[in-house]
Design an enzyme around this catalytic site. Structure first.
Site, PDB file in Angstrom:
ATOM      1  N   ARG A  28       0.849  -1.185   0.000  1.00  0.00           N
ATOM      2  CA  ARG A  28       0.000   0.000   0.000  1.00  0.00           C
ATOM      3  C   ARG A  28       0.886   1.237   0.000  1.00  0.00           C
ATOM      4  O   ARG A  28       1.903   1.282   0.715  1.00  0.00           O
ATOM      5  CB  ARG A  28      -0.922   0.016   1.235  1.00  0.00           C
ATOM      6  N   HIS A  77       0.994  -0.426 -10.405  1.00  0.00           N
ATOM      7  CA  HIS A  77       0.059  -1.249  -9.624  1.00  0.00           C
ATOM      8  C   HIS A  77      -0.278  -2.547 -10.362  1.00  0.00           C
ATOM      9  O   HIS A  77      -1.441  -2.888 -10.578  1.00  0.00           O
ATOM     10  CB  HIS A  77      -1.215  -0.478  -9.303  1.00  0.00           C
TER      11      HIS A  77
END
Length: 310
Positions: free
Chosen positions: A225, A273
């Site tokens: 994250r 990502h």
């Protein structure tokens, strides 16, 4: 009477995941109508993505569970209208993708591939890297993803030490807990992998103080994250040489803004990502299994603890 399963993941995700979920439900022998439109009181299960237009769960009083399509649940756990059981996604395909990203980039930095692929002056650099057994990896977060990545690196002979906020023992792996344990895990680490969930307690786990505990020149890999890292502290450590390189797949703002200093920094690798994405086919099997369990009165898989936030 068939179950009503509401697919509330947003139009693009509904189109991508819907056919696979329908196939998985049929394969599990579950009589169900999968739809993106249903009267709320008729819905038995909700298959969900936090980007969905559905944000008020109050009308879905008969829903037995909300089944999140993503591993991350931080955008939904604080929703006060959500009173139904919430399950996060632990997808075998996602796990495999994460392992490949973590192992691939660890090996890239371990072997020093960049030194040999970026050599415009044609320098014959004959320095051999250490063996994996001489390198320490600190795995911050040893849940399903972190443990699997840790074991994959250990199988390659790296010295792996895991860290979690609370007590956790994993056979065959060195583990640490709490703040003192974090310092022990990071001390002398050549590579630091962050696979913690995003919670108020994990934000800025990598900061100026904890970076100082690492070996000078250490490499940070973050596929977890974006909020786990203090960006300014990381940039300062990269500039000083305390951190040798950072390979980052997740960010506080995504897509990463074009003017963010990470893009241009010579010691930063940005990936968009892609470390681990939910796979439509394998995640559909997890959804179907949880619905089967719900109907059989069995415990649901990957049930979220609202207090812990994951």
């Amino acid at each position: 009477m068939p179950l009503t399963v509401l697919l509330a993941a947003g139009a693009a995700n509904n189109d991508r995941y819907g056919p696979h979920i329908a196939t998985a439900l049929a394969g599990a022998g579950i009589a169900a109508t999968l739809t993106d439109q249903a009267a709320p009181e008729t819905v038995d299960y909700i298959v969900y993505a936090p980007s969905s237009p559905l944000q008020d769960f109050t009308p879905y009083r008969n829903a037995k569970a909300v089944l999140n399509l993503w591993a991350g649940v931080e955008r939904i756990t604080g929703n006060p209208t959500l009173t139904q059981p919430l399950c996060r996604m632990v997808d075998p395909g996602l796990t495999e993708g994460m392992v490949e990203w973590v192992v691939g980039h660890t090996m890239r930095h371990h072997i020093g591939i960049d030194r040999y692929t970026v050599a415009p002056d044609r320098t014959w650099n004959h320095d051999c890297p250490p063996l994996a057994r001489d390198r320490k990896v600190a795995m911050l977060g040893i849940g399903a993803l972190g443990e699997t990545c840790a074991r994959a690196l250990k199988a390659l002979n790296f010295h792996v030490e895991g860290w979690s906020r609370g007590p956790k023992s994993l056979p065959g792996l060195v583990t640490h807990q709490g703040q003192d344990g974090l310092k022990a895990a990071l001390s002398g680490a050549d590579f630091v992998v962050t696979l913690l969930p995003k919670t108020p307690d994990t934000e800025n786990t990598i900061n100026a103080e904890t970076i100082g505990w690492m070996k000078r020149g250490a490499v940070i890999l973050n596929p977890g994250r974006g909020a786990l890292i203090d960006d300014e502290a990381l940039l300062a450590a990269l500039d000083s040489g305390q951190i040798g390189h950072a390979t980052l797949d997740v960010f506080r703002v995504e897509p990463l803004p074009q003017d963010h200093p990470f893009w241009a920094h010579p010691r930063v690798t940005v990936t968009p990502h892609i470390a681990a994405d939910t796979r439509p086919d394998t995640s559909a099997e997890v959804v179907a299994e949880n619905i089967r369990r719900g109907e059989a009165g069995e415990p649901l898989l990957h049930l979220v603890d609202r207090v812990r936030g994951y």
